[in-house]
Scaffold this motif. Structure first.
Motif, PDB file in Angstrom:
ATOM      1  N   LEU A  13     -28.889 -22.089  12.516  1.00  0.00           N
ATOM      2  CA  LEU A  13     -29.135 -20.932  13.358  1.00  0.00           C
ATOM      3  C   LEU A  13     -28.175 -19.790  13.021  1.00  0.00           C
ATOM      4  O   LEU A  13     -26.967 -19.922  13.187  1.00  0.00           O
ATOM      5  CB  LEU A  13     -28.982 -21.313  14.835  1.00  0.00           C
ATOM      6  N   TYR A  46     -34.961 -13.680  17.878  1.00  0.00           N
ATOM      7  CA  TYR A  46     -35.354 -15.083  17.887  1.00  0.00           C
ATOM      8  C   TYR A  46     -36.686 -15.270  18.608  1.00  0.00           C
ATOM      9  O   TYR A  46     -36.974 -14.611  19.603  1.00  0.00           O
ATOM     10  CB  TYR A  46     -34.269 -15.920  18.575  1.00  0.00           C
ATOM     11  N   GLY A  84     -30.137 -16.582  20.605  1.00  0.00           N
ATOM     12  CA  GLY A  84     -30.686 -17.687  19.827  1.00  0.00           C
ATOM     13  C   GLY A  84     -30.140 -19.029  20.241  1.00  0.00           C
ATOM     14  O   GLY A  84     -30.841 -20.048  20.182  1.00  0.00           O
ATOM     15  N   ALA A 107     -35.657 -17.339  13.435  1.00  0.00           N
ATOM     16  CA  ALA A 107     -34.713 -16.232  13.495  1.00  0.00           C
ATOM     17  C   ALA A 107     -35.085 -15.212  12.424  1.00  0.00           C
ATOM     18  O   ALA A 107     -35.312 -15.564  11.266  1.00  0.00           O
ATOM     19  CB  ALA A 107     -33.289 -16.739  13.268  1.00  0.00           C
TER      20      ALA A 107
END
Length: 266
Positions: free
Chosen positions: A21, A29, A161, A178
């Protein structure tokens, strides 16, 4: 109509790269909906749906035809999603893709309609948008009132996120996408789009956002599947479709030009 969908045939779709991430203000996101990736090309009021491989699957998803009622000319990137017990189902999509008979496809669309989750617009009324930054494309997408169509929904965007990843893991959804906010739509820059698998990449910190629901179109005629695709996600921040909607018009489209591994399976 001769030539319908030809303009989308030459577009090379971006594809996300797997990774951890990425965190920071330059990223936005979305939920990984685990559906079939489609380019939806509306040309002179007629819709053509193509997979990543360029196969025309328009007849297999008749429930998406209403997209052409809202926008008469546009190219959209998104994915078809079908549910099984409230969760996205790849097996249900396999079954839909192999139904070549238009009558059977219409029957399946009535019995178990899919949802077209839209997350990008690449052309609008003849104007190419691929070189515009993602935030600008998403703002344009948000002004098109696509959620007014019963089986079309703009995929919500989130700023946090970490909280989103924790929420989709809790709910058993596949993961998070993302995307860099300041870049164009470029298939040769896959690092700008990262797919994070929920069961693999643990969030670096615990989410702090309050529990909220994913926003969905509140339509009485949308059916139970549309509301079920956006379950309550613990720790999930409020999402946004990026932009306001509005406007009206004729059958040609409500928005004028001067307004701002089966095929395609993730």
């Amino acid at each position: 109509m001769q030539g319908v969908g030809e303009r989308s045939a030459g577009i090379v779709p971006m594809q996300p790269v797997p990774g951890r991430l990425p965190v920071g203000g330059q990223w936005s996101y979305e939920v990984d909906w685990s559906g079939i990736r489609l380019l939806a090309d509306v040309d002179q009021g007629t819709l053509c749906l193509r997979t990543l491989e360029g196969d025309d699957v328009t007849a297999r998803f008749p429930e998406f035809a209403g997209l052409a009622d809202v926008v008469a000319d546009g190219l959209f990137d998104g994915e078809a999603v079908l549910l099984d017990a409230g969760q996205p189902s790849s097996l249900a999509l396999f079954d839909r893709l192999r139904r070549a008979d238009p009558r059977k496809a219409r029957s399946l669309a009535r019995e178990r309609p899919a949802i077209f989750m839209v997350y990008d617009v690449l052309r609008l009324y003849g104007v190419p948008l691929t070189e515009r930054p993602l935030d600008e494309r998403r703002a344009t997408l948000g002004r098109l009132s696509l959620d007014e169509v019963g089986r079309i929904q703009v995929s919500p965007v989130y700023d946090d996120g970490v909280a989103l990843l924790a929420g989709v893991r809790e709910q058993g959804l596949p993961g998070v996408m993302a995307r860099r906010r300041d870049t164009g739509y470029d298939a040769e820059a896959p690092q700008d789009w990262v797919r994070v698998v929920a069961g693999v990449d643990a969030p670096p910190t615990a989410p702090t956002a309050e529990i909220t629901d994913l926003p969905v179109a509140d339509r009485a005629d949308a059916g139970p599947a549309l509301s079920a695709i956006a379950p309550s996600l613990p720790g999930l921040p409020a999402g946004s479709s990026s932009g306001s909607s509005g406007g009206s018009g004729s059958r040609r489209g409500r928005h004028s030009r001067d307004e701002d591994h089966a095929p395609g399976l993730w």
